[in-house]
Design a protein around this motif. Structure first.
Motif, PDB file in Angstrom:
ATOM      1  N   GLY A  95       5.867  18.066  -1.129  1.00  0.00           N
ATOM      2  CA  GLY A  95       6.603  17.481  -0.019  1.00  0.00           C
ATOM      3  C   GLY A  95       8.113  17.543  -0.175  1.00  0.00           C
ATOM      4  N   TYR A  96       8.597  17.962  -1.307  1.00  0.00           N
ATOM      5  CA  TYR A  96      10.028  18.096  -1.544  1.00  0.00           C
ATOM      6  C   TYR A  96      10.420  19.576  -1.442  1.00  0.00           C
ATOM      7  CZ  TYR A  96      10.047  13.343  -3.413  1.00  0.00           C
ATOM      8  OH  TYR A  96       9.938  11.991  -3.567  1.00  0.00           O
ATOM      9  N   ASN A  97      11.710  19.843  -1.536  1.00  0.00           N
ATOM     10  CA  ASN A  97      12.170  21.234  -1.575  1.00  0.00           C
ATOM     11  C   ASN A  97      12.572  21.644  -2.989  1.00  0.00           C
ATOM     12  OD1 ASN A  97      14.524  19.788  -1.814  1.00  0.00           O
ATOM     13  ND2 ASN A  97      15.645  20.916  -0.251  1.00  0.00           N
ATOM     14  N   ASN A  98      12.298  20.791  -3.974  1.00  0.00           N
ATOM     15  CA  ASN A  98      12.593  21.123  -5.372  1.00  0.00           C
ATOM     16  C   ASN A  98      11.522  20.545  -6.270  1.00  0.00           C
ATOM     17  OD1 ASN A  98      13.109  18.389  -5.873  1.00  0.00           O
ATOM     18  ND2 ASN A  98      15.240  18.602  -5.308  1.00  0.00           N
ATOM     19  N   VAL A  99      11.413  21.108  -7.458  1.00  0.00           N
ATOM     20  CA  VAL A  99      10.475  20.585  -8.445  1.00  0.00           C
ATOM     21  C   VAL A  99      10.970  20.973  -9.831  1.00  0.00           C
ATOM     22  CG1 VAL A  99       8.941  22.596  -8.434  1.00  0.00           C
ATOM     23  CG2 VAL A  99       8.019  20.382  -9.069  1.00  0.00           C
ATOM     24  N   THR A 100      10.735  20.065 -10.785  1.00  0.00           N
ATOM     25  CA  THR A 100      11.013  20.335 -12.193  1.00  0.00           C
ATOM     26  C   THR A 100       9.731  20.100 -12.971  1.00  0.00           C
ATOM     27  OG1 THR A 100      13.298  19.614 -11.935  1.00  0.00           O
ATOM     28  CG2 THR A 100      12.444  19.760 -14.182  1.00  0.00           C
ATOM     29  N   VAL A 101       9.262  21.137 -13.655  1.00  0.00           N
ATOM     30  CA  VAL A 101       8.042  21.062 -14.458  1.00  0.00           C
ATOM     31  C   VAL A 101       8.438  21.170 -15.920  1.00  0.00           C
ATOM     32  CG1 VAL A 101       5.823  22.143 -14.984  1.00  0.00           C
ATOM     33  CG2 VAL A 101       6.681  22.141 -12.633  1.00  0.00           C
ATOM     34  N   ARG A 102       7.964  20.222 -16.722  1.00  0.00           N
ATOM     35  CA  ARG A 102       8.224  20.265 -18.163  1.00  0.00           C
ATOM     36  C   ARG A 102       6.948  20.677 -18.891  1.00  0.00           C
ATOM     37  NH1 ARG A 102      11.493  15.676 -21.105  1.00  0.00           N
ATOM     38  NH2 ARG A 102      13.107  16.995 -20.205  1.00  0.00           N
ATOM     39  N   VAL A 103       7.094  21.617 -19.819  1.00  0.00           N
ATOM     40  CA  VAL A 103       5.992  22.027 -20.690  1.00  0.00           C
ATOM     41  C   VAL A 103       6.383  21.614 -22.105  1.00  0.00           C
ATOM     42  CG1 VAL A 103       4.623  23.944 -21.547  1.00  0.00           C
ATOM     43  CG2 VAL A 103       5.441  23.972 -19.196  1.00  0.00           C
ATOM     44  N   GLN A 104       5.509  20.826 -22.748  1.00  0.00           N
ATOM     45  CA  GLN A 104       5.801  20.339 -24.100  1.00  0.00           C
ATOM     46  C   GLN A 104       4.660  20.703 -25.028  1.00  0.00           C
ATOM     47  OE1 GLN A 104       7.327  16.361 -24.439  1.00  0.00           O
ATOM     48  NE2 GLN A 104       6.226  16.035 -26.340  1.00  0.00           N
ATOM     49  N   SER A 105       5.024  21.207 -26.191  1.00  0.00           N
ATOM     50  CA  SER A 105       4.012  21.635 -27.166  1.00  0.00           C
ATOM     51  C   SER A 105       3.534  20.458 -27.997  1.00  0.00           C
ATOM     52  CB  SER A 105       4.613  22.694 -28.096  1.00  0.00           C
ATOM     53  OG  SER A 105       5.556  22.101 -28.968  1.00  0.00           O
ATOM     54  N   ALA A 106       2.433  20.675 -28.666  1.00  0.00           N
ATOM     55  CA  ALA A 106       1.962  19.733 -29.675  1.00  0.00           C
ATOM     56  C   ALA A 106       2.747  19.998 -30.963  1.00  0.00           C
ATOM     57  CB  ALA A 106       0.470  19.918 -29.910  1.00  0.00           C
ATOM     58  N   LEU A 107       2.699  19.072 -31.873  1.00  0.00           N
ATOM     59  CA  LEU A 107       3.437  19.197 -33.132  1.00  0.00           C
ATOM     60  C   LEU A 107       2.962  20.424 -33.904  1.00  0.00           C
ATOM     61  CD1 LEU A 107       5.474  17.855 -35.073  1.00  0.00           C
ATOM     62  CD2 LEU A 107       3.536  16.728 -36.146  1.00  0.00           C
ATOM     63  N   GLY A 108       3.886  21.350 -34.156  1.00  0.00           N
ATOM     64  CA  GLY A 108       3.578  22.544 -34.930  1.00  0.00           C
ATOM     65  C   GLY A 108       2.960  23.675 -34.128  1.00  0.00           C
ATOM     66  N   TYR A 109       2.832  23.522 -32.813  1.00  0.00           N
ATOM     67  CA  TYR A 109       2.252  24.555 -31.958  1.00  0.00           C
ATOM     68  C   TYR A 109       3.310  25.092 -30.999  1.00  0.00           C
ATOM     69  CZ  TYR A 109      -2.502  23.349 -33.390  1.00  0.00           C
ATOM     70  OH  TYR A 109      -3.650  23.151 -34.095  1.00  0.00           O
ATOM     71  N   GLY A 110       2.939  26.114 -30.256  1.00  0.00           N
ATOM     72  CA  GLY A 110       3.782  26.672 -29.219  1.00  0.00           C
ATOM     73  C   GLY A 110       3.095  26.516 -27.878  1.00  0.00           C
ATOM     74  N   TYR A 111       3.484  27.356 -26.905  1.00  0.00           N
ATOM     75  CA  TYR A 111       2.832  27.338 -25.598  1.00  0.00           C
ATOM     76  C   TYR A 111       3.077  28.654 -24.875  1.00  0.00           C
ATOM     77  CZ  TYR A 111       7.553  25.764 -24.398  1.00  0.00           C
ATOM     78  OH  TYR A 111       8.905  25.644 -24.305  1.00  0.00           O
ATOM     79  N   TYR A 112       2.201  28.937 -23.906  1.00  0.00           N
ATOM     80  CA  TYR A 112       2.333  30.099 -23.038  1.00  0.00           C
ATOM     81  C   TYR A 112       1.684  29.739 -21.709  1.00  0.00           C
ATOM     82  CZ  TYR A 112       2.180  35.036 -21.561  1.00  0.00           C
ATOM     83  OH  TYR A 112       2.343  36.218 -20.888  1.00  0.00           O
TER      84      TYR A 112
END
Length: 120
Positions: A95-112
């Motif tokens: 419903g907005y014209n903007n969005v901020t998405v945060r991706v956070q890893s677990a301790l000692g891991y990464g993400y994709y």
């Protein structure tokens, strides 16, 4: 009789302890809103961070549309083997014209992750 009771208690403790040490096996994806026939893909980005020992890493993905843009769905899909990261919306959204998405890893891991933002 006492031995039978003792064995039952030990079995219950063993079952409970086994449940505590299991690692999570499910993926953590973000699916907010619905993509309908009139929507188009406004923004697609992939975020990747290799693992770093004893570190929690995060990245914010920001999309800002013009004032006529209306976001109808936000999707963050984990790619490859799970690394136990978590995506969530920290600002804006449906419903907005903007969005901020945060991706956070677990301790000692990464993400994709692939992050898709749909709207009109």
């Amino acid at each position: 009789m006492k031995i039978l009771l003792l064995l039952q208690v030990l079995c219950l403790l063993a079952l409970g302890y086994g449940a505590l040490i299991k690692a999570p096996t499910s993926r953590t994806n973000l699916n907010v809103g619905y993509v309908t026939s009139g929507d188009k893909l406004l923004h697609r980005v992939n975020v990747y961070q290799p693992p770093i020992a004893n570190a929690i890493q995060y990245q914010d993905v920001v999309y800002r549309g013009n004032f006529t843009t209306w976001i109808s769905a936000v999707q963050a899909t984990e790619v490859g083997a799970t690394q136990y990261a978590t995506p969530w919306i920290i600002a804006g959204g449906i419903g907005y014209n903007n969005v901020t998405v945060r991706v956070q890893s677990a301790l000692g891991y990464g993400y994709y992750y692939w992050i898709d933002i749909w709207g009109r």
